[in-house]
Each structure stands twice: as structure tokens, then as C-alpha cells.
Design an enzyme around this catalytic site. Structure first.
Site, PDB file in Angstrom:
ATOM      1  N   ASP A  20       2.867   3.424   9.864  1.00 46.70           N
ATOM      2  CA  ASP A  20       1.899   2.946   8.856  1.00 46.70           C
ATOM      3  C   ASP A  20       1.319   1.614   9.350  1.00 46.70           C
ATOM      4  OD1 ASP A  20       0.442   2.844   6.510  1.00 46.70           O
ATOM      5  OD2 ASP A  20       2.096   2.027   5.310  1.00 46.70           O
ATOM      6  N   GLY A  66      -2.104  -8.778   9.858  1.00 40.27           N
ATOM      7  CA  GLY A  66      -2.973  -7.861   9.134  1.00 40.27           C
ATOM      8  C   GLY A  66      -3.733  -6.920  10.045  1.00 40.27           C
ATOM      9  N   HIS A 103       1.765   7.858   7.392  1.00 44.45           N
ATOM     10  CA  HIS A 103       1.072   7.528   6.140  1.00 44.45           C
ATOM     11  C   HIS A 103      -0.436   7.559   6.336  1.00 44.45           C
ATOM     12  CE1 HIS A 103       0.461   4.848   2.428  1.00 44.45           C
ATOM     13  NE2 HIS A 103       0.847   6.050   2.041  1.00 44.45           N
ATOM     14  N   HIS A 132      -4.817   1.188  11.372  1.00 38.91           N
ATOM     15  CA  HIS A 132      -5.438   2.490  11.110  1.00 38.91           C
ATOM     16  C   HIS A 132      -6.733   2.692  11.893  1.00 38.91           C
ATOM     17  CE1 HIS A 132      -2.274   3.033   8.434  1.00 38.91           C
ATOM     18  NE2 HIS A 132      -2.900   3.279   7.298  1.00 38.91           N
ATOM     19  N   SER A 143       7.002  -0.693   1.433  1.00 37.62           N
ATOM     20  CA  SER A 143       7.659   0.532   1.932  1.00 37.62           C
ATOM     21  C   SER A 143       9.052   0.205   2.469  1.00 37.62           C
ATOM     22  CB  SER A 143       6.807   1.201   3.011  1.00 37.62           C
ATOM     23  OG  SER A 143       6.344   0.236   3.942  1.00 37.62           O
ATOM     24  N   PHE A 168       0.826  -1.200   0.000  1.00 44.48           N
ATOM     25  CA  PHE A 168       0.000   0.000   0.000  1.00 44.48           C
ATOM     26  C   PHE A 168       0.865   1.257   0.000  1.00 44.48           C
ATOM     27  CE2 PHE A 168      -2.007  -3.488   2.333  1.00 44.48           C
ATOM     28  CZ  PHE A 168      -3.176  -3.655   1.605  1.00 44.48           C
ATOM     29  N   ASP A 170       5.853  -5.542  12.832  1.00 47.73           N
ATOM     30  CA  ASP A 170       4.508  -5.983  12.402  1.00 47.73           C
ATOM     31  C   ASP A 170       4.233  -7.338  13.042  1.00 47.73           C
ATOM     32  OD1 ASP A 170       2.187  -6.806  10.747  1.00 47.73           O
ATOM     33  OD2 ASP A 170       2.879  -5.295   9.332  1.00 47.73           O
ATOM     34  N   SER A 227       2.911  -4.013  18.038  1.00 44.56           N
ATOM     35  CA  SER A 227       3.584  -2.717  18.120  1.00 44.56           C
ATOM     36  C   SER A 227       3.690  -2.227  19.571  1.00 44.56           C
ATOM     37  CB  SER A 227       2.791  -1.721  17.270  1.00 44.56           C
ATOM     38  OG  SER A 227       3.261  -0.441  17.437  1.00 44.56           O
ATOM     39  N   GLY A 231       4.423  -1.238  10.710  1.00 48.89           N
ATOM     40  CA  GLY A 231       3.531  -1.634   9.613  1.00 48.89           C
ATOM     41  C   GLY A 231       4.308  -2.082   8.391  1.00 48.89           C
TER      42      GLY A 231
HETATM   43  C1  SAM Z   1      -1.221  -0.482   5.961  1.00 52.92           C
HETATM   44  S1  SAM Z   1      -0.368  -1.979   6.305  1.00 52.92           S
HETATM   45  C2  SAM Z   1       1.324  -1.500   6.045  1.00 52.92           C
HETATM   46  C3  SAM Z   1       1.633  -1.285   4.588  1.00 52.92           C
HETATM   47  C4  SAM Z   1       3.103  -1.242   4.246  1.00 52.92           C
HETATM   48  N1  SAM Z   1       3.806  -0.172   4.936  1.00 52.92           N
HETATM   49  C5  SAM Z   1       3.294  -1.161   2.745  1.00 52.92           C
HETATM   50  O1  SAM Z   1       4.113  -0.360   2.266  1.00 52.92           O
HETATM   51  O2  SAM Z   1       2.640  -1.896   2.008  1.00 52.92           O
HETATM   52  C6  SAM Z   1      -0.486  -2.061   8.050  1.00 52.92           C
HETATM   53  C7  SAM Z   1       0.271  -3.199   8.715  1.00 52.92           C
HETATM   54  O3  SAM Z   1       0.255  -2.950  10.116  1.00 52.92           O
HETATM   55  C8  SAM Z   1       0.181  -4.171  10.803  1.00 52.92           C
HETATM   56  N2  SAM Z   1      -0.398  -3.919  12.125  1.00 52.92           N
HETATM   57  C9  SAM Z   1      -1.628  -3.446  12.411  1.00 52.92           C
HETATM   58  N3  SAM Z   1      -1.804  -3.333  13.735  1.00 52.92           N
HETATM   59  C10 SAM Z   1      -0.642  -3.750  14.305  1.00 52.92           C
HETATM   60  C11 SAM Z   1      -0.193  -3.888  15.664  1.00 52.92           C
HETATM   61  N4  SAM Z   1      -0.980  -3.541  16.686  1.00 52.92           N
HETATM   62  N5  SAM Z   1       1.038  -4.375  15.887  1.00 52.92           N
HETATM   63  C12 SAM Z   1       1.849  -4.735  14.845  1.00 52.92           C
HETATM   64  N6  SAM Z   1       1.484  -4.614  13.540  1.00 52.92           N
HETATM   65  C13 SAM Z   1       0.265  -4.136  13.277  1.00 52.92           C
HETATM   66  C14 SAM Z   1      -0.684  -5.050   9.935  1.00 52.92           C
HETATM   67  O4  SAM Z   1      -0.408  -6.425  10.185  1.00 52.92           O
HETATM   68  C15 SAM Z   1      -0.324  -4.590   8.516  1.00 52.92           C
HETATM   69  O5  SAM Z   1       0.626  -5.433   7.924  1.00 52.92           O
END
Ligand code: SAM
Length: 224
Positions: A145, A79, A173, A148, A51, A19, A75, A128, A45
Site C-alpha cells: 500500500d 508522503g 490495496h 500509487h 493499517s 486510508f 515508509d 521502499s 506504506g
Molecule cells: C496510501 S499511503 C499508506 C496508507 C496506510 N497503509 C494506511 O492504512 O493509512 C502510502 C504511503 O506510502 C509511502 N510511500 C510512497 N512511496 C514510497 C516509497 N518509494 N518508499 C517508501 N514509502 C513510500 C508514503 O509516504 C505514504 O505514507
């Protein structure tokens, strides 16, 4: 040094699932190249490493205190809400059939290895909040990132920006001031509070990417 992503790594970034629009990735690459000589960067993320390839491309070009520059990327690889079955960004090819859960770690690993960036991009697999609770290293660049939703955005704001070093950058982001363009939490719960803290100043923006610089306080000082 070129001002844009080197073409070999741009191809890898294009091929990786994820993304990160190219113009925003390019900004990430440029700010990372500027900051990485001053210390490590950290991304919240990872997803499949798209990224991470932009950040790793910058790390490949610079050294920090005579050693290769490093990007940590956090991460749990399960997801975000919007990646789960039935949601807009669900991808059935990254589901672990045994557990019936998302698993993007394998894709990340392949993408970073194919790009030749394993010495520069280091995965941290976990929540995180857990990683942030134990983190103590000043960051030259923090890129948020992750989740969300409201709670993950609140948690990421609480846990991570404090580790940005004086003069370091906070990249965020999916910042959408206009609600018609996208979700609110990164804007309302990370971007606005960072500015309101008086410790960060906006210095650049492309698309939904915002770059803030830490203009007061030092790594470890709470940001609120
Ligand atoms: C929008 S995606 C990241 C996109 C990535 N930066 C890219 O360039 O494609 C968000 C990521 O954050 C991770 N995520 C969401 N909540 C999280 C948490 N509480 N702890 C760790 N990772 C988390 C998800 O597993 C997901 O892979």
C-alpha cells in the site's frame, strides 16, 4: 478468538489518520492472524499507522515459534504524490515546518504507542526500493500500500513479492479493475502481473483489497 478486530484496537484504528476502510482493515486483520504464526509480515506504506494497527492487532493475538509475532512496516514518511501540497490527499497537519515536507513518522509512533503495539509493529524508515534491495527474510504476509504512481508500483512489484514464502499471502490495496473507481498502477502493475506470473492465486477480496496466495515458488525466487 474473535473473527473481527478486537474492539479496543478498532477504536485506535478508527482514530488514526489514514486510508483504510474498516471492512478492508478487518480482512487484513483476519489474514494476518492466519499467517503470522508462520513468520513475520511486512507492510509497504505505513502513513500514520492505521493499517498497522489492524496488522498489529493480529500480531498481539498470536505467537510465532514461541516469540511475539512481528509486523515490519516500511515508509520514508514523506508522503506519496497524492499527499503532497496541492493534491487531493494533502493534510497540512502532517507537514514538517522546518523542511516544508510531509512527516508522518511522529503520528505513526503515537498511534502505535497509544494502541500498545510497540512490541509488535516495527517501523523501517526509508525508500521502499532501498529496503527491498537488502531484504532477505521470507514473509508470511506482504501488504503493498505504498506509492500509487507507475514507478513506485513497478518498483514495489519488482522488490517485494519475491519474499513471500510458499503458501504465504500477498495483500494489495487500492486495486480498481474499473478505471472510473480509482488509479491504475496497483491493478495494472502489481495485481495483474502477480497473477500473470502463475505464482499467485486470488483467494479473497473486500472493496479494493485483494488477497493472493503464493501457490508456486519459494521466498527469494523472482516473480515475473
Ligand atoms: C496510501 S499511503 C499508506 C496508507 C496506510 N497503509 C494506511 O492504512 O493509512 C502510502 C504511503 O506510502 C509511502 N510511500 C510512497 N512511496 C514510497 C516509497 N518509494 N518508499 C517508501 N514509502 C513510500 C508514503 O509516504 C505514504 O505514507
Amino acid at each position: 478468538m474473535p473473527d473481527t478486530m478486537p474492539s479496543d484496537l478498532l477504536e485506535h484504528a478508527r482514530r488514526a489518520k489514514g486510508f483504510m476502510p474498516e471492512d478492508e482493515g478487518d480482512l487484513l486483520y483476519r489474514v494476518a492472524r492466519e499467517r503470522l504464526p508462520h513468520g513475520p509480515a511486512l507492510e509497504v506504506g505505513t502513513y500514520c499507522g492505521k493499517s498497522g494497527i489492524y496488522l498489529g492487532a493480529a500480531a498481539r493475538e498470536v505467537t510465532a515459534a514461541g516469540t511475539p509475532a512481528t509486523v515490519f512496516t516500511v515508509d520514508h514518511h514523506r508522503g506519496s504524490e497524492e499527499n503532497q501540497a496541492g493534491w487531493e490527499h494533502h493534510d497540512t497537519t502532517v507537514v514538517d515546518q522546518e523542511f516544508g515536507l510531509m512527516d508522518t513518522l511522529g503520528q505513526f509512533r503515537k498511534n502505535i504507542a497509544r494502541a500498545g503495539l510497540e512490541d509488535h509493529v516495527v517501523a523501517i524508515v526509508g525508500q521502499s526500493t532501498t529496503v527491498a534491495a537488502h531484504w532477505r527474510t521470507p514473509l508470511s504476509l506482504l501488504f503493498i500500500d505504498g506509492g500509487h504512481g507507475e514507478q513506485p508500483a513497478r518498483d514495489d512489484f519488482l522488490g517485494w513479492p519475491r519474499w513471500v514464502d510458499a503458501g504465504g499471502y500477498l495483500a494489495i490495496h487500492d486495486v480498481f479493475p474499473d478505471p472510473a473507481e480509482g488509479g491504475r498502477p496497483p491493478y495494472e502493475l502489481i495485481y495483474l502481473p502477480a497473477l500473470a506470473s502463475g505464482q499467485f492465486t486470488e483467494i479473497d477480496a473486500v472493496g479494493s483489497m485483494r488477497i493472493l496466495q503464493r501457490t508456486s515458488g519459494v521466498a527469494g525466487d523472482p516473480v515475473r
